[in-house]
Design a protein around this motif. Structure first.
Motif, PDB file in Angstrom:
ATOM      1  N   HIS A  45      45.700 -40.519 -79.941  1.00  0.00           N
ATOM      2  CA  HIS A  45      46.984 -41.062 -78.910  1.00  0.00           C
ATOM      3  C   HIS A  45      46.999 -42.459 -79.390  1.00  0.00           C
ATOM      4  O   HIS A  45      46.105 -43.142 -79.329  1.00  0.00           O
ATOM      5  CB  HIS A  45      46.545 -40.802 -77.591  1.00  0.00           C
ATOM      6  CG  HIS A  45      47.591 -41.098 -76.619  1.00  0.00           C
ATOM      7  ND1 HIS A  45      48.054 -42.356 -76.289  1.00  0.00           N
ATOM      8  CD2 HIS A  45      48.617 -40.228 -75.899  1.00  0.00           C
ATOM      9  CE1 HIS A  45      49.150 -42.445 -75.691  1.00  0.00           C
ATOM     10  NE2 HIS A  45      49.292 -41.041 -74.989  1.00  0.00           N
ATOM     11  N   SER A  46      48.468 -42.971 -79.719  1.00  0.00           N
ATOM     12  CA  SER A  46      48.555 -44.389 -79.954  1.00  0.00           C
ATOM     13  C   SER A  46      47.964 -45.326 -79.097  1.00  0.00           C
ATOM     14  O   SER A  46      47.551 -46.483 -79.593  1.00  0.00           O
ATOM     15  CB  SER A  46      49.892 -44.420 -80.258  1.00  0.00           C
ATOM     16  OG  SER A  46      50.765 -44.294 -79.109  1.00  0.00           O
ATOM     17  N   GLU A  47      47.986 -45.159 -77.830  1.00  0.00           N
ATOM     18  CA  GLU A  47      47.573 -46.086 -76.749  1.00  0.00           C
ATOM     19  C   GLU A  47      46.337 -45.834 -76.420  1.00  0.00           C
ATOM     20  O   GLU A  47      45.550 -46.886 -76.230  1.00  0.00           O
ATOM     21  CB  GLU A  47      48.459 -45.837 -75.393  1.00  0.00           C
ATOM     22  CG  GLU A  47      49.888 -46.081 -75.728  1.00  0.00           C
ATOM     23  CD  GLU A  47      50.298 -47.520 -76.412  1.00  0.00           C
ATOM     24  OE1 GLU A  47      49.925 -48.395 -75.718  1.00  0.00           O
ATOM     25  OE2 GLU A  47      51.069 -47.398 -77.352  1.00  0.00           O
ATOM     26  N   LEU A  83      45.061 -24.433 -65.113  1.00  0.00           N
ATOM     27  CA  LEU A  83      44.383 -25.574 -65.933  1.00  0.00           C
ATOM     28  C   LEU A  83      45.334 -26.163 -66.924  1.00  0.00           C
ATOM     29  O   LEU A  83      45.543 -27.367 -67.221  1.00  0.00           O
ATOM     30  CB  LEU A  83      43.219 -24.876 -66.639  1.00  0.00           C
ATOM     31  CG  LEU A  83      42.373 -25.833 -67.770  1.00  0.00           C
ATOM     32  CD1 LEU A  83      41.819 -26.896 -67.064  1.00  0.00           C
ATOM     33  CD2 LEU A  83      41.327 -24.958 -68.425  1.00  0.00           C
ATOM     34  N   ASP A  84      46.086 -25.257 -67.435  1.00  0.00           N
ATOM     35  CA  ASP A  84      47.240 -25.775 -68.322  1.00  0.00           C
ATOM     36  C   ASP A  84      48.269 -26.791 -67.822  1.00  0.00           C
ATOM     37  O   ASP A  84      48.350 -27.853 -68.123  1.00  0.00           O
ATOM     38  CB  ASP A  84      48.496 -24.708 -68.737  1.00  0.00           C
ATOM     39  CG  ASP A  84      47.605 -23.664 -69.751  1.00  0.00           C
ATOM     40  OD1 ASP A  84      46.432 -23.973 -70.193  1.00  0.00           O
ATOM     41  OD2 ASP A  84      48.365 -22.711 -70.248  1.00  0.00           O
ATOM     42  N   THR A  85      48.465 -26.642 -66.325  1.00  0.00           N
ATOM     43  CA  THR A  85      49.201 -27.618 -65.676  1.00  0.00           C
ATOM     44  C   THR A  85      48.381 -28.928 -65.442  1.00  0.00           C
ATOM     45  O   THR A  85      48.816 -29.971 -65.522  1.00  0.00           O
ATOM     46  CB  THR A  85      49.458 -26.987 -63.953  1.00  0.00           C
ATOM     47  OG1 THR A  85      50.334 -25.955 -64.490  1.00  0.00           O
ATOM     48  CG2 THR A  85      50.417 -28.093 -63.449  1.00  0.00           C
ATOM     49  N   LEU A 143      50.041 -36.453 -69.466  1.00  0.00           N
ATOM     50  CA  LEU A 143      51.254 -37.190 -69.015  1.00  0.00           C
ATOM     51  C   LEU A 143      50.747 -38.470 -68.132  1.00  0.00           C
ATOM     52  O   LEU A 143      51.636 -39.377 -67.985  1.00  0.00           O
ATOM     53  CB  LEU A 143      52.210 -36.458 -68.238  1.00  0.00           C
ATOM     54  CG  LEU A 143      52.860 -35.434 -68.692  1.00  0.00           C
ATOM     55  CD1 LEU A 143      53.574 -34.509 -67.672  1.00  0.00           C
ATOM     56  CD2 LEU A 143      53.886 -35.779 -69.904  1.00  0.00           C
ATOM     57  N   SER A 144      49.574 -38.806 -67.654  1.00  0.00           N
ATOM     58  CA  SER A 144      49.133 -39.755 -67.027  1.00  0.00           C
ATOM     59  C   SER A 144      48.911 -41.039 -67.755  1.00  0.00           C
ATOM     60  O   SER A 144      48.502 -42.143 -67.054  1.00  0.00           O
ATOM     61  CB  SER A 144      47.700 -39.294 -66.241  1.00  0.00           C
ATOM     62  OG  SER A 144      46.544 -39.090 -67.184  1.00  0.00           O
ATOM     63  N   VAL A 145      48.862 -40.753 -69.238  1.00  0.00           N
ATOM     64  CA  VAL A 145      48.718 -42.101 -69.700  1.00  0.00           C
ATOM     65  C   VAL A 145      49.931 -42.357 -70.535  1.00  0.00           C
ATOM     66  O   VAL A 145      50.769 -41.411 -70.618  1.00  0.00           O
ATOM     67  CB  VAL A 145      47.826 -42.090 -70.823  1.00  0.00           C
ATOM     68  CG1 VAL A 145      46.214 -41.692 -70.123  1.00  0.00           C
ATOM     69  CG2 VAL A 145      47.872 -40.760 -71.905  1.00  0.00           C
ATOM     70  N   LYS A 146      50.336 -43.619 -70.782  1.00  0.00           N
ATOM     71  CA  LYS A 146      51.643 -44.015 -71.405  1.00  0.00           C
ATOM     72  C   LYS A 146      52.004 -43.179 -72.697  1.00  0.00           C
ATOM     73  O   LYS A 146      50.997 -42.659 -73.411  1.00  0.00           O
ATOM     74  CB  LYS A 146      51.321 -45.412 -72.118  1.00  0.00           C
ATOM     75  CG  LYS A 146      52.647 -46.126 -72.514  1.00  0.00           C
ATOM     76  CD  LYS A 146      52.707 -47.350 -72.786  1.00  0.00           C
ATOM     77  CE  LYS A 146      53.811 -47.930 -73.728  1.00  0.00           C
ATOM     78  NZ  LYS A 146      53.554 -49.417 -73.928  1.00  0.00           N
ATOM     79  N   LEU A 171      53.130 -28.646 -72.928  1.00  0.00           N
ATOM     80  CA  LEU A 171      51.483 -29.182 -73.337  1.00  0.00           C
ATOM     81  C   LEU A 171      51.451 -28.911 -74.721  1.00  0.00           C
ATOM     82  O   LEU A 171      50.859 -29.698 -75.620  1.00  0.00           O
ATOM     83  CB  LEU A 171      50.556 -28.286 -72.545  1.00  0.00           C
ATOM     84  CG  LEU A 171      49.189 -28.342 -72.909  1.00  0.00           C
ATOM     85  CD1 LEU A 171      48.856 -30.123 -72.603  1.00  0.00           C
ATOM     86  CD2 LEU A 171      48.209 -27.563 -71.902  1.00  0.00           C
ATOM     87  N   TYR A 172      51.926 -27.605 -75.234  1.00  0.00           N
ATOM     88  CA  TYR A 172      51.618 -27.318 -76.703  1.00  0.00           C
ATOM     89  C   TYR A 172      52.250 -28.326 -77.753  1.00  0.00           C
ATOM     90  O   TYR A 172      51.673 -28.765 -78.616  1.00  0.00           O
ATOM     91  CB  TYR A 172      52.318 -25.902 -76.893  1.00  0.00           C
ATOM     92  CG  TYR A 172      52.094 -25.290 -78.513  1.00  0.00           C
ATOM     93  CD1 TYR A 172      50.597 -24.988 -78.836  1.00  0.00           C
ATOM     94  CD2 TYR A 172      52.972 -25.351 -79.139  1.00  0.00           C
ATOM     95  CE1 TYR A 172      50.685 -24.562 -80.168  1.00  0.00           C
ATOM     96  CE2 TYR A 172      53.043 -24.935 -80.406  1.00  0.00           C
ATOM     97  CZ  TYR A 172      51.787 -24.604 -80.990  1.00  0.00           C
ATOM     98  OH  TYR A 172      51.918 -24.005 -82.388  1.00  0.00           O
ATOM     99  N   THR A 173      53.468 -28.691 -77.193  1.00  0.00           N
ATOM    100  CA  THR A 173      54.253 -29.534 -78.443  1.00  0.00           C
ATOM    101  C   THR A 173      53.628 -30.978 -78.256  1.00  0.00           C
ATOM    102  O   THR A 173      53.483 -31.535 -79.379  1.00  0.00           O
ATOM    103  CB  THR A 173      55.729 -29.556 -77.821  1.00  0.00           C
ATOM    104  OG1 THR A 173      56.355 -28.354 -77.834  1.00  0.00           O
ATOM    105  CG2 THR A 173      56.408 -30.571 -78.474  1.00  0.00           C
ATOM    106  N   ARG A 174      53.356 -31.377 -77.063  1.00  0.00           N
ATOM    107  CA  ARG A 174      52.685 -32.761 -77.128  1.00  0.00           C
ATOM    108  C   ARG A 174      51.188 -32.721 -77.820  1.00  0.00           C
ATOM    109  O   ARG A 174      50.884 -33.758 -78.613  1.00  0.00           O
ATOM    110  CB  ARG A 174      52.292 -33.242 -75.589  1.00  0.00           C
ATOM    111  CG  ARG A 174      53.833 -33.404 -74.922  1.00  0.00           C
ATOM    112  CD  ARG A 174      53.566 -33.894 -73.422  1.00  0.00           C
ATOM    113  NE  ARG A 174      54.669 -34.374 -72.881  1.00  0.00           N
ATOM    114  CZ  ARG A 174      55.347 -35.538 -72.955  1.00  0.00           C
ATOM    115  NH1 ARG A 174      54.666 -36.557 -73.773  1.00  0.00           N
ATOM    116  NH2 ARG A 174      56.245 -35.803 -72.231  1.00  0.00           N
TER     117      ARG A 174
END
Length: 561
Positions: free
Chosen positions: A47-49, A77-79, A86-89, A121-124
């Motif tokens: 992750h870049s950040e 768990l997926d959620t 999503l909790s990080v930038k 989730l999969y895409t990210r």
């Protein structure tokens, strides 16, 4: 109804059933820990950040791991995992899927496929897999992994499960993404993860915790990765034998005895021990030492034979042979052995000088402590000898392979290929060279030299030849007249890197992969051997390596004459 409509309905039905099945599926605790630890590790290094170190990533692990207790199904768990991502930038993504000229044997992202039902989730996760827009806070971009910012976890307490799991996933993920020799392990690193999780999750006593850590590090199969836990050693190796032993072809020979202490057990120099606790020596070594010491190969494991008869009880059962008499007995062991105790030793022949002429005009050089100046004098003195024996059954302190190549190469040549971690592609590696190679190639040695030593060079190696010694050995082996004599070396030829675990324990592992120019690997295999030494329990006190070296040089000299 046409076939197209039937196919569409069937596909929808299957998808709905899959979703329904997943919704009802109860997920076990180990699997929850596993999936969270995988996603946490992916973000840390991809992750870049996060990879810039702007988050307290260890603290975030501890804060989230306990939240998994309330999750019951894979859908939940997926959620949870999506919300965690999503909790990080949002990460900056620079995608690179090309692997041309890259070493890909360590790549292992198949676990992401399990999230294909949750499209977001999969895409990210898939985008992060191929992201090259990453920071270097947690490692360097030099190709040699370094971990200076891993400083341990404040107030670490092994009694807290979340802390123990942080210990596991910190180390597991750094090996997953930055250990170029991972593909050489006996057991698949990913497949072992669930076993590691169970060990750490249940390691609520200090001994269980330290054993879990020991098992984790032993799994690297890397002779550089030794780890000694005092808790483990004290529990398993409390009492010592009143003697010293050496492993000769899977038989232990008694080479030194504490005279008064062995009287009650009737032990003598030269006694042969071929069973311990009803097991043959090779099997007992693997069971007792091989499960506690990380070793690249069996040869290096034998290096730790001295611990073989240490025990948690004050005696140990052995089967001993003296001449033709075989007896089974219990040997007394002791917590301490006095340094002032009177002892006797078998006589071993060895050359004491760093260099000298031996056996009818043959040069001998011991590399352990020889200096560059003495090396120069030795080769000057040996210019008219029939051959040279170079002893590398040690760890040279003052010279490099290039120092020797200056006298043994007719021209400059490559002697090693090195596998480095890719600078911005975790898991990938590349046969590369450091930045200084623009000035001088560190993996070449020697130079134009019409007066190079052209007679036979015999290189002696054994299981004490490790790391820098193996690297130097590869340089010597590239000499055109070199023959290597001995036994399998340690199988860890390159530099080490240090990783500080959350509990502040520093663990080292081999940072790069070492290969001969023809592509033959040395990690785990050891150096190429031309003539293996056949030591026996009757001849090992005489240096069979030297004897073989002299024999090979004389055979060449006789042919020339």
């Amino acid at each position: 109804m046409n076939r197209k409509n039937i196919f569409t309905i069937t596909l929808c039905f299957c998808f709905i059933m899959q979703m329904f099945s997943q919704e009802k599926q109860v997920i076990n605790t180990t699997e929850k820990y596993k999936q969270f630890g995988l996603v946490w590790g992916l973000l840390k290094y991809h992750h870049s950040e996060v990879s810039k170190g702007i988050y307290n990533w260890d603290e975030i692990f501890v804060e989230n791991i306990d939240k998994l207790e309330s999750i019951q199904t894979q859908t939940n768990l997926d959620t949870f995992l999506l919300n965690f991502v999503l909790s990080v930038k949002e990460s900056k993504i620079k995608t690179d899927t090309t692997t041309d000229n890259e070493f890909t044997k360590n790549v292992d992202y198949n676990w992401i496929e399990q999230y294909s039902v949750n499209k977001e989730l999969y895409t990210r996760l898939k985008k992060l897999e191929n992201n090259t827009s990453i920071g270097n806070y947690y490692t360097s971009k030099s190709g040699i992994p370094t971990f200076e910012n891993e400083k341990g976890f404040k107030a670490f307490d092994y009694k807290i499960k979340s802390h123990r799991l942080l210990e596991l996933f910190s180390f597991w993920n750094v090996i997953q993404y930055h250990y170029v020799n991972k593909y050489l392990m006996d057991k698949n690193w990913f497949s072992e993860l669930e076993n590691f999780i169970d060990d750490f999750a249940n390691g609520n006593s200090q001994l269980k915790y330290e054993l879990a850590k020991t098992n984790l590090i032993v799994s690297l199969n890397d002779s550089h990765s030794y780890f000694f836990s005092k808790t483990v050693l004290d529990s398993l190796f409390t009492f010592k034998p009143p003697m010293t032993i050496v492993d000769v072809n899977d038989t232990l020979v008694v080479t030194r005895i504490f005279n008064k202490l062995v009287e009650k057990d009737d032990l003598k120099l030269g006694d042969l021990i071929f069973e311990i606790n009803d097991m043959d020596i090779k099997s007992f070594l693997k069971q007792k030492i091989g499960t506690k010491i990380s070793s690249s190969n069996e040869a290096h494991l034998k290096y730790w034979t001295r611990f073989l008869m240490w025990n948690k009880e004050d005696s140990i059962k052995v089967k001993i042979k003296r001449k033709d008499l075989v007896t089974t007995k219990y040997i007394h062991l002791y917590k301490t052995l006095s340094k002032d105790e009177d002892y006797s030793s078998l006589p071993f022949f060895s050359y004491k000088k760093e260099w000298q002429i031996i056996d009818d005009n043959i040069g001998y050089i011991n590399l352990k402590t020889i200096s560059k100046d003495d090396l120069k004098k030795a080769f000057e003195e040996f210019s008219n000898t029939n051959g040279i024996i170079i002893d590398l059954r040690n760890y040279p302190k003052s010279i490099s392979g290039s120092d020797i190549a200056n006298y043994t190469y007719p021209e400059r040549k490559e002697f090693i290929k090195v596998l480095f971690s890719s600078r911005n592609r975790p898991s990938l590696a590349k046969f590369d060279k450091p930045a200084i190679s623009a000035i001088v190639d560190p993996f070449k040695a020697g130079g134009k030299n019409s007066k190079y030593y052209s007679k036979k060079i015999i290189l002696l190696v054994n299981n004490t030849t490790q790391s820098k010694a193996e690297y130097i050995g590869m340089a010597i082996q590239a000499s055109p007249t070199c023959i290597t004599v001995g036994e399998t070396t340690s199988g860890a030829p390159m530099n080490v890197t240090l990783f500080k675990l959350p509990d502040a324990t520093e663990i080292q592992f081999t940072a790069m992969g070492g290969f001969y120019p023809d592509g033959t690997g040395v990690q785990r295999k050891g150096l190429k051997i031309d003539h293996f030494v056949k030591e026996t329990t009757s001849n090992f006190t005489e240096d069979q390596y030297i004897i073989k070296g002299i024999e090979l040089i004389k055979s060449t000299t006789n042919k020339e004459n």
